[in-house]
Design a protein around this motif. Structure first.
Motif, PDB file in Angstrom:
ATOM      1  N   THR A 122      29.044  34.703  36.943  1.00  0.00           N
ATOM      2  CA  THR A 122      30.183  34.840  36.052  1.00  0.00           C
ATOM      3  C   THR A 122      31.453  34.727  36.889  1.00  0.00           C
ATOM      4  OG1 THR A 122      31.195  36.189  34.328  1.00  0.00           O
ATOM      5  CG2 THR A 122      30.313  37.365  36.198  1.00  0.00           C
ATOM      6  N   SER A 123      32.606  34.875  36.250  1.00  0.00           N
ATOM      7  CA  SER A 123      33.850  34.786  37.013  1.00  0.00           C
ATOM      8  C   SER A 123      34.195  36.160  37.585  1.00  0.00           C
ATOM      9  CB  SER A 123      34.979  34.285  36.123  1.00  0.00           C
ATOM     10  OG  SER A 123      35.332  35.271  35.199  1.00  0.00           O
ATOM     11  N   THR A 124      35.056  36.168  38.593  1.00  0.00           N
ATOM     12  CA  THR A 124      35.442  37.423  39.239  1.00  0.00           C
ATOM     13  C   THR A 124      36.411  38.178  38.343  1.00  0.00           C
ATOM     14  OG1 THR A 124      35.264  36.248  41.315  1.00  0.00           O
ATOM     15  CG2 THR A 124      36.348  38.394  41.380  1.00  0.00           C
ATOM     16  N   ASN A 125      36.016  39.375  37.947  1.00  0.00           N
ATOM     17  CA  ASN A 125      36.786  40.157  36.981  1.00  0.00           C
ATOM     18  C   ASN A 125      36.095  41.507  36.909  1.00  0.00           C
ATOM     19  OD1 ASN A 125      36.767  41.294  34.222  1.00  0.00           O
ATOM     20  ND2 ASN A 125      37.954  39.513  33.605  1.00  0.00           N
ATOM     21  N   ALA A 126      36.865  42.583  37.021  1.00  0.00           N
ATOM     22  CA  ALA A 126      36.264  43.919  37.161  1.00  0.00           C
ATOM     23  C   ALA A 126      35.274  44.225  36.037  1.00  0.00           C
ATOM     24  CB  ALA A 126      37.364  44.965  37.202  1.00  0.00           C
ATOM     25  N   VAL A 127      35.662  43.926  34.782  1.00  0.00           N
ATOM     26  CA  VAL A 127      34.782  44.248  33.661  1.00  0.00           C
ATOM     27  C   VAL A 127      33.499  43.425  33.739  1.00  0.00           C
ATOM     28  CG1 VAL A 127      34.583  44.207  31.169  1.00  0.00           C
ATOM     29  CG2 VAL A 127      36.725  44.902  32.201  1.00  0.00           C
ATOM     30  N   ARG A 128      33.640  42.152  34.087  1.00  0.00           N
ATOM     31  CA  ARG A 128      32.450  41.294  34.156  1.00  0.00           C
ATOM     32  C   ARG A 128      31.492  41.776  35.241  1.00  0.00           C
ATOM     33  NH1 ARG A 128      35.490  35.994  32.504  1.00  0.00           N
ATOM     34  NH2 ARG A 128      35.276  36.335  30.268  1.00  0.00           N
ATOM     35  N   GLN A 129      32.045  42.271  36.357  1.00  0.00           N
ATOM     36  CA  GLN A 129      31.143  42.749  37.398  1.00  0.00           C
ATOM     37  C   GLN A 129      30.445  44.044  36.959  1.00  0.00           C
ATOM     38  OE1 GLN A 129      33.873  40.544  39.239  1.00  0.00           O
ATOM     39  NE2 GLN A 129      32.074  39.538  38.468  1.00  0.00           N
ATOM     40  N   LYS A 142      26.084  36.858  41.052  1.00  0.00           N
ATOM     41  CA  LYS A 142      27.032  36.026  41.771  1.00  0.00           C
ATOM     42  C   LYS A 142      28.321  36.007  40.963  1.00  0.00           C
ATOM     43  CE  LYS A 142      27.682  31.197  43.051  1.00  0.00           C
ATOM     44  NZ  LYS A 142      27.076  29.869  43.119  1.00  0.00           N
ATOM     45  N   ASN A 143      29.476  36.105  41.632  1.00  0.00           N
ATOM     46  CA  ASN A 143      30.707  35.894  40.882  1.00  0.00           C
ATOM     47  C   ASN A 143      31.593  34.894  41.599  1.00  0.00           C
ATOM     48  OD1 ASN A 143      32.871  37.513  42.398  1.00  0.00           O
ATOM     49  ND2 ASN A 143      31.269  39.041  42.101  1.00  0.00           N
ATOM     50  N   VAL A 144      32.284  34.097  40.789  1.00  0.00           N
ATOM     51  CA  VAL A 144      33.076  32.986  41.294  1.00  0.00           C
ATOM     52  C   VAL A 144      34.515  33.191  40.823  1.00  0.00           C
ATOM     53  CG1 VAL A 144      33.309  30.471  41.279  1.00  0.00           C
ATOM     54  CG2 VAL A 144      31.052  31.506  40.958  1.00  0.00           C
ATOM     55  N   ASP A 145      35.467  32.898  41.671  1.00  0.00           N
ATOM     56  CA  ASP A 145      36.875  33.028  41.283  1.00  0.00           C
ATOM     57  C   ASP A 145      37.155  32.242  39.990  1.00  0.00           C
ATOM     58  OD1 ASP A 145      39.699  33.824  42.248  1.00  0.00           O
ATOM     59  OD2 ASP A 145      39.878  31.737  41.632  1.00  0.00           O
ATOM     60  N   ALA A 146      37.896  32.869  39.084  1.00  0.00           N
ATOM     61  CA  ALA A 146      38.080  32.283  37.749  1.00  0.00           C
ATOM     62  C   ALA A 146      38.660  30.866  37.803  1.00  0.00           C
ATOM     63  CB  ALA A 146      38.975  33.176  36.904  1.00  0.00           C
TER      64      ALA A 146
END
Lengths: 567, 335
Positions: A399-406, A426-430
């Protein structure tokens, strides 16, 4: 007799006096803060929502959406429909009539030539118009007379309310933009930074990515509006600072889109200077299943393409089990509070298009386990992770990097571990994830992962373009430069047929019925898309600002002409 | 000295060209997309057209050479035009920011006053308080004043500005309502009242930045003073019967200032760089905020232009610092 009528007139004047307090500019100054700063005031060249919303106080379309998602006329006299003859029987034309006596903020009359010009401006091939999608499928836009515009479509269009409807496709002044067509659009800084409009306010100074100063439009069509004489529209900072400025220090009157943790927002509201308001639109946070194999062992150009079906997720029972293991209520509580509600639908609104699909709302871990057993995934070596034919049930979840998503990733991983699914996060910069760079392996379109999470919505109230994203021919792949909206690589001929039927259907009830069916085919019938949260929007206004109606179907600033100071 | 300066200026040209190439290549290789902020509802074909309108369909080397031409030819010509009212420059050839679709240099000029006022003033305030603190701390080494100074500069140096800034906002804006938490960039100082307003809104950002600058410079000042206080010439001066005031402020301070002046000169380009974090915290929206939003929006022409200007200023102030060194210290000669 004369005296009597004079007295009567005076009496009437006194009786009308209370209404006259709503005088233009009587309420002084309004302060608005957007933590994303507007970069340009021409929505046709915008780089994001902030630009469209800020310019919606200045520029107006022919019709807009209200807070219920219903159409209402702005510059048009009324909304053309089949019933009033504005839309032709064969659904190929729509005829708009302008309100009589409309003038731009510089005092010149608004004519049909301006409407035709707005279409030409945005559809110019070299202009790079951000809103070109709103003018798709149009054969011609012609002025029948000074006040009438006829739009002809290339094919029957059951939903003709795209062009000139909503804050993303406003009418711009021909006289101002005449030399700004095509590549020249970039050179028209003065026009792009200070468009002449018909809205309640006009720009006095614009500092890009910083602040807009506005004053009441002296030629606004309602002589009693707007109540505010001047506006400061400040941009920049972060959501917390914007919330603080409205809710705690009271320096600002309105703050947009406060994506903050529920407890943080509640703490700010407790200071008592303002109120948090929320409303729901069509934005759904979802997990998308990859129907193709993203394995790195495949050659570049074959990964995540239809050539190789997914070894694990091609089985609907696995997809369903993954959905069943999730506790959506907890996700809402952790991530969104009052600005979210659990959903099983891809199309959660408008109400008539939303399916009554609620099956997924209760978590069922045992059921999920049983389903995986049934699908042949068992934990044969006792390490807590299921396997089948020597292959582990292991997924990469991006997903994208974002506190709620993590936070969501961590919770979902925990539930999936409980049912014996190993999950790698895995998180990727939005800006990379949503960037669409065909050279990057990390975009959401390339989908080099098994499942991925993000949110998407649709413009306006008609879900047809949104649902047609899942057609077989919209699958991204190397042959189309990884452009395509069918992220899951879902392909079902029955679905394609039904979308074609939707495109032919004009009757609104039937359209709703088909849309519901399409929504179910993607969600509860196939679990290709696993919706999690229907995300609403939180904004805040000070206690002294009245008239605010949060609207998720159009610009949040859609009714600033009605805003006033509570005394 | 003149030949030295000219030689250094000539060397700066290839250095700057090389820097511009490095910046361009780094930005080119960095991931990201200028259209990333567009809503997902914008279809791919539309995105393709928007990219072409930004000139992104050109190969990288063409874009680099175009930028060089724009920066070193069109923009200076345009500056001449706007100063003298001539018409040499081609109005369509300027560096256009992708976010604003407007000339990047115009926005930079617009932002410059805010940054110079807030960040520049903070630098001046920082220097003004750092120098006396450094002198006293060194002269009374290990006294309570020195210990306090060391403590404060440790705090100022190690606590990040995003923390001190938010603490100040919560105390002085949210609780006490003394100062505004959001800087008003539209405020024009015309009379006494607007001046007070301007002063009030500058207090918090200037304090935060000045604390940070002062703690750095006061440490340099103190160390340099301590070095000199041990020197033989100081003992000689005292032996000659000079007063402590003359010894410290005439003999020691003058010599100690030489390295500190260099440090201060080298710090000046950072003023133009703005204070990225502090500007964000207080919404000053100067050059620092311009740079960070341009980076977020992947507005490459803007990022390239800004970073290159910073690089050029750094090279220039390096030279100035070196020349100043020679001017202040007669022992140092470059020729």
């Amino acid at each position: 007799m004369r005296l009597k009528s004079a007295l009567l007139g005076a009496a009437a004047g006194i009786a009308l006096a209370p209404a006259a307090f709503a005088e233009r500019g009587a309420d002084g100054h309004l302060n608005i803060i957007y933590w994303q700063a507007p970069s340009i005031l021409n929505p046709y060249l915008s780089s994001g929502t902030k630009d469209v919303e800020s310019s919606s106080m200045i520029l107006e379309p022919l019709a807009g959406f209200n807070e219920k998602g219903e159409l209402f006329a702005r510059l048009a006299e009324d909304v053309p429909t089949l019933a009033n003859g504005g839309v032709s029987e064969d659904l190929t034309t729509i005829t708009w009539k302008l309100k009589p006596g409309l003038v731009w903020s510089d005092g010149t009359p608004v004519t049909s030539a301006d409407v035709v010009f707005s279409y030409e401006y945005c559809t110019h091939p070299e202009g790079g118009c951000s809103q070109a999608a709103r003018y798709e499928g149009i054969q011609s836009v012609e002025a029948l007379d000074d006040m009438t515009v006829k739009v002809t479509f290339t094919a029957p269009k059951p939903n003709p309310y795209n062009a000139f409807v909503g804050s993303t496709s406003p009418i711009i002044q021909k006289a101002q933009f005449a030399n700004c067509l095509g590549a020249a659009a970039q050179q028209c800084t003065d026009a792009n930074f200070g468009p002449i409009g018909t809205g309640p306010f006009k720009v006095t100074e614009f500092k890009p990515n910083d602040v807009i100063s506005m004053e009441a439009n002296p030629n606004y069509r309602d002589p009693a509006k707007p109540a505010f004489a001047t506006v400061t529209f400040k941009g920049g900072g972060d959501a917390a600072a914007a919330g603080r400025a409205v809710l705690e220090t009271g320096e600002f009157d309105y703050a947009w889109n406060l994506q903050l943790a529920p407890d943080v927002l509640a703490g700010m509201e407790a200071a008592g200077k303002g109120k948090v308001i929320n409303a729901f639109g069509t934005l759904v946070e979802r997990i998308e299943m990859n129907m193709t194999d993203p394995s790195p062992s495949l050659a570049e150009g074959e990964r995540s393409t239809v050539k190789h079906p997914h070894p694990i997720l091609s089985d609907i029972r696995v997809r369903k089990a993954l959905s069943m293991a999730i506790d959506r209520n907890l996700l809402v509580e952790v991530g969104y509070g009052s600005a979210g509600r659990p959903t099983c639908n891809l199309v959660p609104a408008p109400e008539m298009f939303a399916s009554d699909n609620t099956e997924c709302l209760s978590q069922d871990v045992e059921g999920a386990k049983a389903l995986l057993e049934e699908a042949g995934w068992t934990d044969s070596d006792g390490d807590g992770i299921r396997d089948k034919d020597g292959k582990k049930l292991s997924l990469l979840y991006q997903t994208s990097t974002n506190a709620v998503r993590q936070d969501f990733q961590a919770l979902v991983k925990q539930w999936w571990t409980e049912i014996g699914v190993e999950t790698e996060l895995k998180n990727v910069d939005a800006s990379v994830f949503f960037g669409g760079d065909p050279g990057s392996p990390d975009t959401f379109q390339k989908f080099y992962a098994d499942v991925e999470m993000y949110a998407n919505n649709f413009d306006g109230t008609d879900p047809e373009p949104y649902l047609s994203q899942y057609l077989c021919d919209k699958i991204p792949g190397p042959d189309n430069g990884w452009q395509g909206e069918n992220i899951n690589r879902f392909c079902d001929p029955a679905y394609d047929t039904l979308v074609a039927e939707l495109a032919r259907t004009g009757e609104i009830e039937k359209r709703a019925e088909i849309a519901k069916k399409l929504n179910e085919m993607l969600t509860k019938d196939s679990y290709v898309v696993v919706p999690l949260v229907d995300r609403g929007r939180n904004s805040a206004h000070s206690n002294t600002l009245g008239g605010v109606v949060l609207n998720t179907w159009d610009s949040e600033l859609w009714n600033t002409s009605d805003w006033f100071r509570v005394k | 000295m003149l030949t030295y300066t000219i030689r250094r200026l000539l060397i700066a040209i290839p250095t700057l060209l090389f820097i511009s190439l490095v910046i361009f290549l780094i930005l080119e290789m960095a991931p990201g997309d200028p259209l990333a902020d567009q809503p997902l509802t914008v279809p791919p074909e539309v995105r393709e057209k928007m990219r072409a309108a930004l000139g992104l369909d050109q190969p990288a080397w063409v874009r680099y050479l175009l930028w060089l031409k724009q920066f070193f030819w069109t923009e200076p010509l345009h500056l001449v035009d706007s100063l003298f009212g001539t018409a040499f420059a081609d109005p369509t050839g300027r560096i256009v920011s992708w976010q604003f679709r407007a000339p990047a240099m115009d926005i930079i000029w617009q932002r410059l006053p805010q940054t110079l006022w807030v960040v520049g003033l903070a630098y001046v305030v920082g220097v003004v308080i750092a120098v006396p603190i450094g002198i006293i701390s060194a002269y009374r080494q290990y006294s309570w004043f020195d210990n306090l100074g060391t403590f404060v500069s440790m705090v100022g140096f190690s606590v990040p500005t995003f923390f001190t800034g938010v603490v100040l906002i919560i105390v002085f804006a949210v609780n006490l309502h003394w100062f505004p938490s959001i800087y008003d960039t539209t405020l024009k100082v015309t009379d006494w009242e607007s001046f007070l307003k301007q002063a009030r809104q500058m207090v918090m950002p200037v304090t935060v930045l000045a604390l940070f600058n002062a703690s750095q410079i006061s440490r340099f000042m103190r160390a340099s003073m301590l070095d000199n206080l041990q020197q033989d010439y100081v003992r000689t001066a005292r032996a000659k019967g000079m007063s402590e005031k003359v010894v410290v402020l005439r003999h020691v301070l003058r010599n100690s200032l030489i390295p500190v002046v260099t440090v201060i000169a080298l710090g000046i380009p950072t003023i133009f760089g703005g204070a990225i974090i502090t500007e964000q915290v207080f919404k000053v929206n100067g050059l620092g905020q311009l740079l960070i939003t341009a980076i977020y929006a992947n507005d490459l022409p803007m990022v390239q232009t800004l970073t290159f200007i910073f690089a050029a200023l750094t090279v220039l102030f390096n030279l100035i610092a070196d020349v100043l060194y020679g001017v202040l210290d007669p022992r140092i000669r470059y020729d």
